[in-house]
Design a protein around this motif. Structure first.
Motif, PDB file in Angstrom:
ATOM      1  N   LEU A 173       0.825  -1.214   0.000  1.00  0.00           N
ATOM      2  CA  LEU A 173       0.000   0.000   0.000  1.00  0.00           C
ATOM      3  C   LEU A 173       0.858   1.263   0.000  1.00  0.00           C
ATOM      4  O   LEU A 173       0.512   2.258  -0.643  1.00  0.00           O
ATOM      5  CB  LEU A 173      -0.961  -0.008   1.192  1.00  0.00           C
ATOM      6  N   LEU A 174       1.976   1.231   0.706  1.00  0.00           N
ATOM      7  CA  LEU A 174       2.880   2.379   0.707  1.00  0.00           C
ATOM      8  C   LEU A 174       3.479   2.604  -0.680  1.00  0.00           C
ATOM      9  O   LEU A 174       3.509   3.728  -1.192  1.00  0.00           O
ATOM     10  CB  LEU A 174       3.989   2.179   1.740  1.00  0.00           C
ATOM     11  N   ASN A 198       0.849   3.879  -3.074  1.00  0.00           N
ATOM     12  CA  ASN A 198       0.597   5.298  -2.821  1.00  0.00           C
ATOM     13  C   ASN A 198       1.678   6.161  -3.466  1.00  0.00           C
ATOM     14  O   ASN A 198       1.377   7.178  -4.093  1.00  0.00           O
ATOM     15  CB  ASN A 198       0.514   5.539  -1.323  1.00  0.00           C
ATOM     16  N   LEU A 252       1.219   8.858  -6.636  1.00  0.00           N
ATOM     17  CA  LEU A 252       1.583  10.270  -6.491  1.00  0.00           C
ATOM     18  C   LEU A 252       2.631  10.713  -7.496  1.00  0.00           C
ATOM     19  O   LEU A 252       2.684  11.878  -7.867  1.00  0.00           O
ATOM     20  CB  LEU A 252       2.092  10.536  -5.073  1.00  0.00           C
TER      21      LEU A 252
END
Length: 106
Positions: free
Chosen positions: A97-98, A101, A105
């Motif tokens: 998930l990191l 993300n 971005l």
């Protein structure tokens, strides 16, 4: 200009100058491109989606009670490494998930 004549309302439209008559050229609309719709972005999203699914699978394996596993060869290491499997599963989900993300971005 609006005139009322009896029960009818008449509206007279006054001619207006067009852009061509004024010498104004039309400006073409700006083209907006979506940079996230590339095939590479879809591949990255699919990879991290599989990584999240793997993390949930490992987390689910750590939650299975050893009595439900019919093979003692598999059940004994499951009991011994249950906390390690749970940590690995949660860590995999968090890392995926990191990274997802960060990939969105950028």
């Amino acid at each position: 200009m609006v005139r009322v004549k009896g029960s009818r309302v008449e509206q007279r439209v006054q001619p207006t100058r067009t852009r061509a008559a004024l010498g104004v050229a039309a400006v073409p609309a700006a083209q907006v491109t979506d940079t996230n719709s590339t095939a590479a972005g879809a591949g990255v999203m699919a990879f991290f989606g599989v990584l999240v699914a793997l993390g949930f699978l490992v987390l689910g394996v750590s939650a299975v009670p050893p009595r439900r596993v019919p093979w003692p060869v598999v059940a004994e290491p499951l009991i011994a490494h249950r906390s390690d499997l749970a940590t690995f599963g949660i860590g995999t989900i968090a890392l995926a998930l990191l990274c997802l993300n960060i990939a969105i971005l950028l």
